[in-house]
Write an enzyme that holds these catalytic residues in place. Structure first.
Site, short mmCIF file in Angstrom:
data_model
loop_
_atom_site.label_atom_id
_atom_site.label_comp_id
_atom_site.label_asym_id
_atom_site.label_seq_id
_atom_site.Cartn_x
_atom_site.Cartn_y
_atom_site.Cartn_z
N ARG A 147 12.43 -2.77 10.48
CA ARG A 147 11.15 -2.27 12.05
C ARG A 147 10.93 -3.11 13.23
O ARG A 147 10.68 -4.42 12.69
CB ARG A 147 9.94 -2.28 10.79
N ARG A 149 11.73 -7.54 4.44
CA ARG A 149 12.05 -5.17 4.14
C ARG A 149 12.74 -5.19 5.40
O ARG A 149 12.57 -5.06 6.10
CB ARG A 149 10.49 -5.15 4.53
N ARG A 157 -8.53 1.22 9.03
CA ARG A 157 -8.14 -0.19 9.43
C ARG A 157 -9.38 -0.81 9.99
O ARG A 157 -8.92 -1.78 10.98
CB ARG A 157 -7.18 -0.44 10.61
N ARG A 185 0.08 -9.13 13.00
CA ARG A 185 -0.83 -8.35 12.67
C ARG A 185 -1.53 -8.54 11.58
O ARG A 185 -2.73 -8.63 11.56
CB ARG A 185 0.36 -7.31 11.54
N LYS A 215 1.06 -0.99 0.15
CA LYS A 215 0.20 0.53 -0.40
C LYS A 215 0.90 1.29 -0.26
O LYS A 215 0.33 2.63 -0.36
CB LYS A 215 -0.95 0.19 1.67
P1 AMP Z 1 1.05 1.13 8.90
O1 AMP Z 1 2.94 1.86 8.55
O2 AMP Z 1 0.09 0.66 7.70
O3 AMP Z 1 2.02 -0.76 8.76
O4 AMP Z 1 1.49 1.02 10.64
C1 AMP Z 1 2.29 0.78 11.21
C2 AMP Z 1 1.07 0.42 12.77
O5 AMP Z 1 0.41 1.70 13.50
C3 AMP Z 1 0.15 -0.19 12.62
O6 AMP Z 1 0.39 -1.58 12.59
C4 AMP Z 1 -0.37 0.10 14.36
O7 AMP Z 1 0.17 0.01 15.75
C5 AMP Z 1 -0.58 1.77 13.91
N1 AMP Z 1 -1.05 1.69 12.98
C6 AMP Z 1 -1.44 2.97 11.81
N2 AMP Z 1 -2.52 3.05 10.94
C7 AMP Z 1 -3.42 2.67 12.30
C8 AMP Z 1 -5.12 2.80 11.82
N3 AMP Z 1 -5.53 3.17 10.75
N4 AMP Z 1 -5.23 1.86 13.03
C9 AMP Z 1 -4.64 1.91 14.15
N5 AMP Z 1 -3.46 1.69 14.13
C10 AMP Z 1 -2.37 2.69 12.68
#
Ligand code: AMP
Length: 211
Positions: free
Chosen positions: A156, A127, A88, A167, A13
């Site tokens: 990460r 990654r 989400r 996740r 994404k």
């Molecule tokens: P991402 O970079 O999109 O994979 O997000 C990394 C982490 O940030 C996720 O695993 C959540 O802990 C938090 N996070 C990001 N976006 C959201 C969201 N829309 N709702 C809840 N937690 C989020």
């Protein structure tokens, strides 16, 4: 144009959001990036979010809605935004609907990226990201240099195997229901096959855009 990108962790994404933002000349709003920046800066938001994020759980909906509202109301988003990983949970979908309604703007497209789970695990476990400019890489070792800025590549914390498993489970439990919710709501919804190179997937994204 307001476009929501949905899909499991590791589906690409972020990569597609950047390409699309550049293509359309509108900003990418990635809650994960906003939260990681808050963690790096040590703000109250960052301190509260760090443990939850490291485990691979979701931060509370009201925190996300706050970030989303601020981003959409900003002048940078006056022509639109690519919402990457923002919706989400169903309450976040409902919250976005209310925010857009208040701003008098439609939701133009919901793009759902799909790839098999073993492909997601493979991508996430190979990654690394630059600890300085945050550019992601696949298959480059932690410790090597970023090709963009010379920063150091790191893994990460939430790309470690246990957090990845969590996740994916969190996605199935809390995010997958958003797909049905959008379909029931009559949103302009399109599924996109996310298997393939970034440029190949991006061609499918461009084809799926509303005319
Ligand atoms: P991402 O970079 O999109 O994979 O997000 C990394 C982490 O940030 C996720 O695993 C959540 O802990 C938090 N996070 C990001 N976006 C959201 C969201 N829309 N709702 C809840 N937690 C989020």
């Amino acid at each position: 144009m307001i476009i929501v990108l949905l899909g499991p962790p590791g589906v690409g994404k972020g990569t597609q959001a950047k390409k699309l933002a550049e293509h359309l000349g509108i900003p990418q709003v990635a809650t994960g990036d906003v939260l990681r920046a808050a963690v790096r800066e040590g703000t109250a938001l960052g301190l509260a979010a760090k443990t939850v994020m490291d485990r691979g759980d979701l931060v509370p909906d009201d925190v996300i809605l706050g970030i989303m509202k601020e981003a959409l109301a900003s002048p940078a988003a006056s022509r639109g935004a690519i919402l990457d990983g923002v919706v989400r949970t169903v309450p976040q979908g409902e919250g976005l609907k209310r925010v857009l309604h208040k701003l008098g703007r439609p939701l133009d497209a919901v793009l759902m990226f799909e790839a098999p789970t073993d492909e997601l695990v493979r991508r996430l476990s190979s990654r690394t990201v630059c600890d300085s400019c945050q550019t992601p890489y696949t298959g480059r070792e932690p410790g090597s240099a970023c090709q963009k800025c010379g920063g150091r590549l790191v893994r990460r914390k939430d790309d470690e195997p246990e957090a990845v498993r969590n996740r994916l489970a969190v996605y199935e439990r809390q995010t997958a229901p958003v797909i049905d919710w959008y379909r029931r709501n009559g949103a302009p919804f399109t599924s996109i096959d996310a298997v393939g190179g970034p440029d190949e997937v991006f061609r499918r994204v461009v084809q799926a855009l509303p005319q």
